[in-house]
Design an enzyme around this catalytic site. Structure first.
Site, PDB file in Angstrom:
ATOM      1  N   LYS A   1       0.836  -1.197   0.000  1.00  0.00           N
ATOM      2  CA  LYS A   1       0.000   0.000   0.000  1.00  0.00           C
ATOM      3  C   LYS A   1       0.874   1.252   0.000  1.00  0.00           C
ATOM      4  O   LYS A   1       2.047   1.197   0.365  1.00  0.00           O
ATOM      5  CB  LYS A   1      -0.864   0.028   1.270  1.00  0.00           C
TER       6      LYS A   1
ATOM      7  N   ARG B   1     -10.037 -11.758   2.051  1.00  0.00           N
ATOM      8  CA  ARG B   1     -10.876 -12.827   1.489  1.00  0.00           C
ATOM      9  C   ARG B   1     -10.171 -14.178   1.561  1.00  0.00           C
ATOM     10  O   ARG B   1     -10.824 -15.213   1.653  1.00  0.00           O
ATOM     11  CB  ARG B   1     -11.294 -12.454   0.058  1.00  0.00           C
TER      12      ARG B   1
HETATM   13  N1  BES Z   1      -8.036  -3.884   4.419  1.00  0.00           N
HETATM   14  C1  BES Z   1      -8.202  -3.485   3.065  1.00  0.00           C
HETATM   15  C2  BES Z   1      -9.501  -2.736   2.808  1.00  0.00           C
HETATM   16  C3  BES Z   1      -9.668  -1.420   3.507  1.00  0.00           C
HETATM   17  C4  BES Z   1      -9.426  -0.228   2.862  1.00  0.00           C
HETATM   18  C5  BES Z   1     -10.172  -1.362   4.790  1.00  0.00           C
HETATM   19  C6  BES Z   1      -9.632   0.982   3.494  1.00  0.00           C
HETATM   20  C7  BES Z   1     -10.370  -0.148   5.440  1.00  0.00           C
HETATM   21  C8  BES Z   1     -10.105   1.020   4.780  1.00  0.00           C
HETATM   22  C9  BES Z   1      -8.182  -4.714   2.162  1.00  0.00           C
HETATM   23  O1  BES Z   1      -7.381  -5.761   2.598  1.00  0.00           O
HETATM   24  C10 BES Z   1      -7.644  -4.288   0.842  1.00  0.00           C
HETATM   25  O2  BES Z   1      -6.514  -3.895   0.787  1.00  0.00           O
HETATM   26  N2  BES Z   1      -8.478  -4.369  -0.182  1.00  0.00           N
HETATM   27  C11 BES Z   1      -8.092  -3.998  -1.490  1.00  0.00           C
HETATM   28  C12 BES Z   1      -8.587  -5.049  -2.442  1.00  0.00           C
HETATM   29  C13 BES Z   1      -8.013  -4.945  -3.829  1.00  0.00           C
HETATM   30  C14 BES Z   1      -6.528  -5.170  -3.814  1.00  0.00           C
HETATM   31  C15 BES Z   1      -8.691  -5.957  -4.721  1.00  0.00           C
HETATM   32  C16 BES Z   1      -8.703  -2.647  -1.785  1.00  0.00           C
HETATM   33  O3  BES Z   1      -9.810  -2.361  -1.336  1.00  0.00           O
HETATM   34  O4  BES Z   1      -8.054  -1.853  -2.462  1.00  0.00           O
HETATM   35 MN    MN Z   2      -5.392  -5.561   1.980  1.00  0.00          MN
END
Ligand code: BES
Ligand code: MN
Ligand code: ZN
Length: 524
Positions: free
Chosen positions: A301, A375
């Site tokens: 990230k 997931r």
């Molecule tokens: N934990 C994150 C989602 C999240 C984002 C929670 C902002 C709280 C606040 C999750 O694991 C994630 O990174 N999801 C990705 C999925 C994508 C890579 C398909 C996302 O939402 O960008």
């Molecule tokens: Mn994530």
């Protein structure tokens, strides 16, 4: 933690405003809290306690302050000489002082939990208050009203200051707030409040778990906290990584392998039915995503806001708080809580995009994006729960996608389900508690987006419909069990402050699911 609020009950009928008021310590200034509707309508008991002079004073102060008794509006005045209180706090209830929450939250004039929050916010730290649980109009069950008020007081009072070494200089700030609720029937109020108090305990536990930093709250430490529920009679089983290997949980372990912190799956069981289970009995199950920190892994990230990812375990925190609430109030239900605790880190051992892992279900998963880790965790935990416990339903909670924040913001959690009855019930208890959920679609065309070129399924369907394809991924691991998925990325953390929550970690979902159990699944 700063000293939590102390709550007690006294008989409304025995109050005398000119004699000493029954506060906890009886050594500081006292605040008398009362409720007023439009046109300054007061409850009968309040009216007679204040007398004609008191009533007249409030009338004049209201005109000066433009206080109209609207829901949540407050009038904060100095008490007249002769009263043993030094401050009068009048709280507006709006037109209908009803404890009835069967109505749509949007059309509801106020609710008593929120009003309790308003009271605690106005009182401030260290106050000693006597609250007259007495309303201008029919308020439904007054004992329940007292319990709801107490819940609001505790939720608003909560503060996470464990890591503040410099406390306020002002000594007064250090003393706990104390509230004595003056009620018609003390025994009934205490009984109603006891159950609600367990719910408050569960919510505050969930909040604190979410607020804890990830260097402190590792998967092992989180598992240890969950294990503390044994004191309430919860049966706790902890799976370590060897146990997961033996079960073939390649999806979970792929996420965990990048971290120096070993992952854990904790299974909590509260069986409030005892041996009293009917033939063909099935427990109900709640599953929580517990990523104690989500860096994204190799698909790392950006730096901005990454600190928020300490809250990526809000689903697991909710499930833990829920089990605490249910066990605390000895709910007559057989319930499983399962939480997948893991840290998502990059590093020499981390899994890569393109890797293929085999889940416990036997389905192979192509890792497209290591940041779609939640997931993967849920795939193995949900499969394990349906396989081992054959539950009546599974509700999972997960801070799963940023996309759900784009769709619903911080007002509604996303609800995805293969079952209309379960969905309708979740929507209903969402309205009743104010923890609202909005149902989103599932459809074969979306499901196709996660078919993989190399494996059975891939862990990302791309940018379009990101929350829906994430839900479809989980759906492939629940094996036709009635199931609902709550995407709480917008709800569990970084919550906007309101009357009943000033904490970053909100404890969202504990009230919702406690209510779901109470209204639909509890034996009577
Ligand atoms: N934990 C994150 C989602 C999240 C984002 C929670 C902002 C709280 C606040 C999750 O694991 C994630 O990174 N999801 C990705 C999925 C994508 C890579 C398909 C996302 O939402 O960008
Ligand atoms: Mn994530
Ligand atoms: Zn995550």
């Amino acid at each position: 933690m700063s000293d939590p609020i102390k709550i007690d009950y006294t008989a409304l009928g025995s109050l005398n405003l000119h004699a000493t008021l029954p506060t906890r310590t009886d050594d500081g200034p006292k605040t008398l809290v009362m409720f007023a509707g439009p046109d300054l309508a007061l409850g009968a008991a309040t009216k007679s306690l204040l007398g004609a002079e008191g009533g007249e004073l409030i009338k004049r102060a209201s005109t000066a302050a433009k206080f109209k008794g609207k829901p949540g509006q407050t009038l904060d005045i100095v008490a007249p000489a002769g009263l043993s209180a030094s401050r009068l706090l009048v709280i507006g209830t709006g037109a209908e002082a009803s404890g009835d929450d069967s109505k749509d939250v949007e059309s509801k004039p106020f609710d008593l939990v929120t009003l309790g929050g308003t009271v605690a916010g106005k009182l401030g730290q260290g106050a000693q208050a006597v609250i007259l649980v007495d309303f201008p109009r029919a308020a439904g069950d007054l004992a329940k009203a007292a319990g709801d008020l107490a819940l609001g007081l505790r939720l608003r009072d909560y503060k996470f200051d464990l890591y503040k070494t410099k406390k306020k200089d002002d000594a007064e700030e250090e003393t706990a707030t104390s509230a004595v609720l003056a009620v018609a029937d003390v025994a009934a109020a205490r009984a109603a409040a006891a159950a609600v108090s367990s719910v408050a305990d569960g919510i505050l536990t969930a909040r604190s778990l979410v607020n804890e930093p990830a260097n402190i709250l590792t998967p092992e430490v989180f598992a240890g906290r969950a294990k503390e529920l044994e004191a309430l009679g919860v049966e706790v089983t902890i799976l370590d990584e060897d146990a997961m290997k033996a079960l073939g949980m390649g999806a979970f372990l792929g996420v965990s392998q990048g971290s120096a912190q070993p992952g854990r799956i904790v299974i909590l069981r509260w069986n409030g039915l005892g041996s009293d289970v009917p033939e063909g009995h099935q427990p109900i199950a709640f599953v929580g995503k517990g990523v104690t920190f989500d860096t994204g892994g190799i698909s790392i990230k950006g730096a901005a806001g990454m600190e928020d990812m300490k809250g990526d375990m809000a689903g697991a925190a909710c499930v833990t708080g829920l089990l605490q609430a249910l066990a605390g109030r000895k709910a007559r239900v057989d319930v499983i809580g399962a939480i997948g605790l893991v840290e998502n880190m990059p590093g020499p051992d981390a899994q890569r995009p393109g890797d293929i892992v085999t889940s416990m279900s036997g389905q192979t998963i192509e890792i497209i994006n290591t940041d779609a880790e939640g997931r993967l965790v849920l795939a193995d935990v949900c499969w394990y729960v349906q396989d081992k416990f054959k539950p009546k339903f599974i509700v999972d909670l997960a801070t799963l996608t940023g996309a759900i924040l784009v769709a619903l913001g911080q007002e509604y959690a996303g609800l995805f389900s293969n079952n209309d009855e379960l969905s309708e019930r979740l929507v209903a208890v969402g309205k009743a508690t104010g923890e609202k959920v909005w149902r989103m679609p599932l459809a074969p065309a979306y499901d196709k987006l996660i078919d993989s070129k190399f494996a059975d399924v891939k862990n990302s369907g791309g940018r379009h419909a990101g929350s829906i394809t994430a839900a479809h991924f989980i759906k492939r691991f629940v094996n036709n069990t009635p199931w609902a998925h709550l995407d709480i990325a917008g709800m569990g953390m970084s919550s906007p402050a309101n009357e009943i929550n000033q904490s970053w970690g909100s404890g969202w979902g504990v009230r919702l699911l406690n209510r779901l159990v109470a209204d639909y699944y509890e034996a009577r």
